[in-house]
Design a protein around this motif. Structure first.
Motif, PDB file in Angstrom:
ATOM      1  N   SER A  29      12.792  -1.139  -8.499  1.00 31.72           N
ATOM      2  CA  SER A  29      13.833  -0.561  -8.764  1.00 31.72           C
ATOM      3  C   SER A  29      15.507  -1.310  -8.091  1.00 31.72           C
ATOM      4  CB  SER A  29      14.724   0.520  -7.798  1.00 31.72           C
ATOM      5  OG  SER A  29      14.229   2.302  -8.029  1.00 31.72           O
ATOM      6  N   ARG A  39       7.893   1.363  -4.896  1.00 28.22           N
ATOM      7  CA  ARG A  39       9.090   1.543  -6.298  1.00 28.22           C
ATOM      8  C   ARG A  39      10.633   1.422  -5.483  1.00 28.22           C
ATOM      9  NH1 ARG A  39       8.974   6.763  -8.255  1.00 28.22           N
ATOM     10  NH2 ARG A  39      10.897   5.947  -8.962  1.00 28.22           N
ATOM     11  N   LEU A  40      10.462   1.072  -4.262  1.00 31.23           N
ATOM     12  CA  LEU A  40      12.058   0.600  -3.836  1.00 31.23           C
ATOM     13  C   LEU A  40      12.190  -0.790  -4.442  1.00 31.23           C
ATOM     14  CD1 LEU A  40      12.689   1.883  -0.515  1.00 31.23           C
ATOM     15  CD2 LEU A  40      14.687   1.855  -2.089  1.00 31.23           C
ATOM     16  N   ASP A 100       0.813  -1.150  -0.485  1.00 29.92           N
ATOM     17  CA  ASP A 100      -0.053   0.187   0.371  1.00 29.92           C
ATOM     18  C   ASP A 100       0.387   1.401  -0.404  1.00 29.92           C
ATOM     19  OD1 ASP A 100       0.565  -0.371   2.589  1.00 29.92           O
ATOM     20  OD2 ASP A 100      -0.486   0.898   3.657  1.00 29.92           O
ATOM     21  N   VAL A 101       2.309   0.949   0.068  1.00 30.22           N
ATOM     22  CA  VAL A 101       2.849   2.406  -0.225  1.00 30.22           C
ATOM     23  C   VAL A 101       3.441   2.444  -0.743  1.00 30.22           C
ATOM     24  CG1 VAL A 101       4.930   3.321   1.508  1.00 30.22           C
ATOM     25  CG2 VAL A 101       3.016   2.441   2.714  1.00 30.22           C
ATOM     26  N   ALA A 102       3.524   3.378  -1.647  1.00 31.84           N
ATOM     27  CA  ALA A 102       4.204   3.922  -3.457  1.00 31.84           C
ATOM     28  C   ALA A 102       5.648   3.568  -2.982  1.00 31.84           C
ATOM     29  CB  ALA A 102       3.343   5.174  -3.965  1.00 31.84           C
ATOM     30  N   VAL A 103       5.894   4.171  -1.829  1.00 37.73           N
ATOM     31  CA  VAL A 103       7.875   4.400  -1.351  1.00 37.73           C
ATOM     32  C   VAL A 103       8.052   2.768  -1.525  1.00 37.73           C
ATOM     33  CG1 VAL A 103       9.254   5.018  -0.539  1.00 37.73           C
ATOM     34  CG2 VAL A 103       8.169   6.683  -1.198  1.00 37.73           C
ATOM     35  N   ASN A 104       7.407   1.630  -0.951  1.00 34.85           N
ATOM     36  CA  ASN A 104       8.252   0.402  -0.797  1.00 34.85           C
ATOM     37  C   ASN A 104       7.949  -0.110  -2.379  1.00 34.85           C
ATOM     38  OD1 ASN A 104       7.937   0.842   1.232  1.00 34.85           O
ATOM     39  ND2 ASN A 104       6.746  -0.018   2.701  1.00 34.85           N
TER      40      ASN A 104
END
Lengths: 380, 122
Positions: free
Chosen positions: A20, A16-17, A10-14
């Motif tokens: 990557s 994306r990370l 649910d966390v976009a940063v997670n």
């Protein structure tokens, strides 16, 4: 091949990370879902090969996604790697119980980022790939077994007509193919020979051996004078092949003028119906299975035959369950059944076979039963 | 202590430039989440169970993202806020959210400075 990996968090940063970090893996394309609803929508509509799933999400959480995936036949094989906070080890344990393939805890340490996570993803994809390859091989094998079954069935005639007798047969393998066989053969010297045999074991090996047994039988009856000689020669042929590890029981008979000559190599006793006396007798005799021991001597039994007499042969698959249930009175039961349905055996042998199979509980639950071969010889 | 973009990039085996858009996502998302948290905290009298549950979810998400980006102070404070929301403790929530915002601002500045010194977005 490109593997499609779905990252659910649910966390976009997670998301994306993770994407990557995993982008160094070759041949991997990524999908992202911010909640359980979206994740299920994607796995249902796209060909996803791996799901990386956060367990703690608002709305439909990771457990619900996992549970739904594992209960759907088209989704249950997709490996799911779950993750949760380091203090959520109980959650991970629960997810593994629900069928998760692997797990990791967050936050990921540098070591985990560099080595563990890509390795877990690679392993999961490899496992998925191997499973799919096995499915393809299995499907191919099933198809080949189905074709082998057709060939095997075609090698065993359900009906053969000779001037002296009529033969009816039926074969039900426990798997696609099996190791029972029967044959009725008249070589050029004019006598009618027959055999019913049951090879130890099931499946491909037993089926291959049953074909060899049939070929060997037809070769032997060209040169042998009596059934015991056939069994002895077959024992000489087959024992050295496996040093007694694979063997078979066989009943070999010969109709010569008005005589019936037979020899038994460890096979269940056939029934003989005397038409004139309206009596059924059990053809009892002892003999070792063929191919089990290096040197075996078999005996012949000679008895007269008359028009209308019937010989009923079968493999032990017919009686297997019943023997356990009745504790040894199975032959008496078989005689009784035979007399009860003797008219049916004369008029409609195929129905007679089905009645017997039903009486002995051999029709349903194919996987549980042994191979069954049945043979009825009516003397003219 | 200044937040080190280089160290985080090294951890993830990424180039600092690859992290830049991830930071953008983080701060955009954080802003929305903290605004929502402030609205909830301003009135916890109606439907408190539901609101504390939502607060828990917000701080849980911030905590996870912050720890992943090695913003451990933000992660620690978010953890305390998540724990408080779980225990339905409203006392001090507002001031702790202000403290969290200050921390976020400071790191945001550190990151901006780093990128201003290490080249522009391509």
């Amino acid at each position: 091949m490109t593997y499609n990996v779905l990252i659910v968090d649910d966390v976009a940063v997670n998301r994306r990370l993770m994407r990557s970090v995993l982008s160094s893996l070759e041949g991997v394309a990524f999908y992202e879902a911010e909640d359980g609803f979206k994740a299920l929508e994607i796995v249902q509509n796209q060909e996803i090969h791996l799901v990386i799933l956060d367990l703690m999400m608002p709305g439909k959480d990771g457990f619900e996604v996992l549970d739904e995936m594992k209960t759907q036949t088209d989704l249950c094989d997709i490996p799911v790697v779950v993750y949760s906070a380091i203090d959520g080890i109980d959650s991970i344990s629960r997810a593994l119980d629900l069928g998760a393939y692997d797990y990791f805890t967050k936050p990921l340490t540098p070591q985990q980022m560099k080595v563990v996570l890509p390795m877990k993803v690679r392993n999961a994809l490899k496992s998925y790939n191997q499973k799919k390859q096995l499915e393809v091989i299995h499907e191919k094998m099933q198809l080949e077994l189905m074709l082998a079954n057709l060939f095997q069935q075609s090698l065993m005639a359900e009906y053969q007509e000779f001037p002296e007798l009529t033969m009816y047969g039926k074969y039900l393998p426990s798997n696609e193919i099996g190791g029972d066989c029967y044959v009725c053969h008249r070589p050029s010297n004019g006598d009618i020979w027959f055999m019913i045999a049951d090879i130890s074991g099931h499946g491909v090996t037993a089926a291959m051996m049953s074909s060899m047994v049939k070929v060997e039988f037809t070769n032997q009856v060209k040169v042998c004078n009596n059934p015991s000689e056939v069994l002895q020669n077959m024992n000489r042929t087959f024992y050295p092949l496996t040093d007694g590890n694979y063997y078979f029981t066989a009943f070999v008979g010969l109709i010569r003028s008005s005589e019936f000559v037979w020899s038994n190599g460890g096979h269940p006793y056939p029934l003989y119906y005397d038409h004139q006396k309206e009596q059924v007798s059990i053809l009892k005799s002892n003999g070792f299975a063929v191919g089990m021991l290096e040197s075996v001597v078999y005996e012949d039994v000679i008895q007269p035959t008359a028009s209308g007499d019937t010989l009923f042969l079968y493999t032990d698959g017919l009686l297997e369950d019943k023997q356990i249930a009745l504790g040894g009175t199975v032959y008496e039961d078989l005689c009784r059944y035979f007399l009860s349905y003797k008219e049916l055996s004369k008029e409609k042998p195929e129905e007679f076979f089905n009645v017997l199979l039903n009486l002995f509980g051999n029709v349903e639950n194919k996987a549980a039963r042994d191979d069954v071969a049945l043979m009825l010889l009516k003397i003219k | 202590m200044t937040y080190s973009v280089l160290s985080v990039a090294d951890d993830f085996m990424l180039e600092p430039e690859e992290l830049r858009s991830i930071f953008d996502t983080f701060f955009d998302d954080l802003e929305i989440k903290l605004q929502r948290a402030e609205i909830i905290v301003s009135d916890l009298t109606t439907a408190p169970d539901q609101k504390f549950q939502e607060l828990m979810g917000i701080f849980h998400a911030i905590k996870g993202a912050a720890y992943n980006l090695r913003m451990n102070d933000i992660g620690d404070l978010s953890y305390r806020l998540e724990t408080a929301a779980k225990a339905k403790e409203s006392l001090g929530l507002s001031s702790q959210i202000d403290e969290l915002k200050k921390m976020v601002k400071q790191i945001e500045v550190d990151i901006k400075v780093f990128y201003s010194q290490h080249g522009k977005r391509q």
